[in-house]
Design an enzyme around this catalytic site. Sequence first.
Site, PDB file in Angstrom:
ATOM      1  CB  CYS A  19      41.997  43.927  36.997  1.00  0.00           C
ATOM      2  SG  CYS A  19      43.051  42.710  37.848  1.00  0.00           S
ATOM      3  CG  ASP A  59      39.179  42.788  40.100  1.00  0.00           C
ATOM      4  OD1 ASP A  59      38.207  42.168  39.664  1.00  0.00           O
ATOM      5  OD2 ASP A  59      40.360  42.399  39.966  1.00  0.00           O
ATOM      6  CE  LYS A  97      39.663  39.801  37.855  1.00  0.00           C
ATOM      7  NZ  LYS A  97      40.857  40.035  38.651  1.00  0.00           N
TER       8      LYS A  97
END
Length: 196
Positions: free
Chosen positions: A139, A9, A97
């Site tokens: 994350c 990310d 995602k």
Amino acid sequence: MSTALIVVDVQNDFCEAGSLPVTGGNAVAGAITTHAAETTYDVIATTRDWHIDPGAHFADGEPDFVETWPVHCAADTPGAAFHSDLALPRVDVAVSKGAHEAAYSGFEGVTDDGTTLADALRAAGVEQVTVVGLATDHCVRATALDAVANGFTTEVRLDLTAAVMAETCATALIELADAGVALVGSLPTGTAGASA
Ligand SMILES: [Zn+2]
């Protein structure tokens, strides 16, 4: 032993100019670029938050920055693009995602053809993964925990991560260590979770 780098990310919205900025995000993008150029991995994987309608993941009112968040990484917006300082030698596996729900772990993501991260890594013979990116306490944490749960020997390079908050980062580091994740290095100076 085949190895993979999982870059979590590193997207504009999680860096300094974004809607959900993590202090140190810009620097992490550049540091990962340097690391990836200097280190040989058999597989390089990226994950991205890619929200279409993630429901309660987006705060209705004031976000708590633990379970509810400002709008971020809306699919096909500049905020969802990878940071411009992230330049990888190649990307072998790219998963998205969170289209319709919160998804902190890259292992909840799929490639454009629907392959999960775990299946893609196994197909490549990967046994050991190194997890880096944003954010340490969310994350990166979830991705590393799922990597262990999927049977991969797992390390987090803390110097290539940055956290949202010191408190949740401290909790995450304990959880990761308890799960058997090797924590390498320390968070960058000046970021949440860096030891004083
Ligand atoms: Zn999200």
